[in-house]
Scaffold this motif. Structure first.
Motif, short mmCIF file in Angstrom:
data_model
loop_
_atom_site.label_atom_id
_atom_site.label_comp_id
_atom_site.label_asym_id
_atom_site.label_seq_id
_atom_site.Cartn_x
_atom_site.Cartn_y
_atom_site.Cartn_z
N LEU A 26 -35.70 -13.16 53.77
CA LEU A 26 -35.93 -11.71 53.91
C LEU A 26 -34.79 -11.03 54.65
O LEU A 26 -34.41 -9.91 54.32
N GLY A 27 -34.24 -11.70 55.66
CA GLY A 27 -33.11 -11.12 56.39
C GLY A 27 -31.91 -10.89 55.48
O GLY A 27 -31.23 -9.87 55.57
N TRP A 48 -32.09 -10.49 52.22
CA TRP A 48 -32.43 -9.45 51.25
C TRP A 48 -32.46 -8.06 51.88
O TRP A 48 -32.11 -7.09 51.23
N ILE A 49 -32.85 -7.98 53.14
CA ILE A 49 -32.81 -6.68 53.83
C ILE A 49 -31.36 -6.23 53.98
O ILE A 49 -31.05 -5.06 53.76
N THR A 50 -30.49 -7.15 54.34
CA THR A 50 -29.06 -6.81 54.43
C THR A 50 -28.52 -6.39 53.07
O THR A 50 -27.76 -5.43 52.96
N ALA A 70 -30.23 -5.02 50.64
CA ALA A 70 -30.75 -3.67 50.37
C ALA A 70 -29.99 -2.62 51.17
O ALA A 70 -29.74 -1.51 50.67
N GLY A 71 -29.63 -2.95 52.39
CA GLY A 71 -28.84 -2.01 53.20
C GLY A 71 -27.50 -1.71 52.56
O GLY A 71 -27.07 -0.54 52.51
#
Length: 134
Positions: free
Chosen positions: A115-116, A118-120, A122-123
């Motif tokens: 998730l980390g 994928w969050i990066t 998405a950012g």
């Protein structure tokens, strides 16, 4: 594309990439936990040591991160806004792929670390969309 973007995001993100790369090179065993992969253990038994060992591929990862960061900073410094946006898009793909590798190989205990990544990712996608909108 207009050249009115602040250089700070490129410098901050580039420096963060360089820092992550240095962490991987200077402490490859610890990098496994940061990334979300279990420490490799197949050579531990042969060496008679406890725990696992850091694969030389961790150094490749560190070098990759450093080159990504240097690219962002250098292109921003040169004022090439389109290239900064393109590199950010490529970085989003790399982060997505990293998350996929962690999801598939991190095991149940480390899978959440995908998730980390994928969050990066998405950012970076959001930053690219914002930059392309001008």
């Amino acid at each position: 594309m207009a050249t009115f973007f602040s250089p700070w995001p490129s410098h901050v993100l580039g420096t963060a990439c360089i820092g992550r790369g240095l962490m991987g090179i200077l402490s490859p065993r610890n990098e496994y936990g940061h990334v979300g992969l279990p420490l490799e253990s197949h050579a531990a038994a042969a060496a008679g040591s406890r725990g696992g060992f850091a694969s030389p591929l961790m150094y490749f990862k560190g070098i990759r991160e450093i080159t990504f960061g240097l690219t962002l900073v250098a292109l921003q410094w040169q004022g090439n806004e389109d290239a900064v946006t393109t590199v950010a898009a490529v970085l989003s793909l790399a982060r997505f792929g990293d998350g996929l590798v962690v999801w598939l190989n991190g095991g149940d205990e480390l899978r959440w670390k995908a998730l980390g990544h994928w969050i990066t990712s998405a950012g970076f996608v959001g930053w690219v969309i914002w930059r392309r909108s001008y």
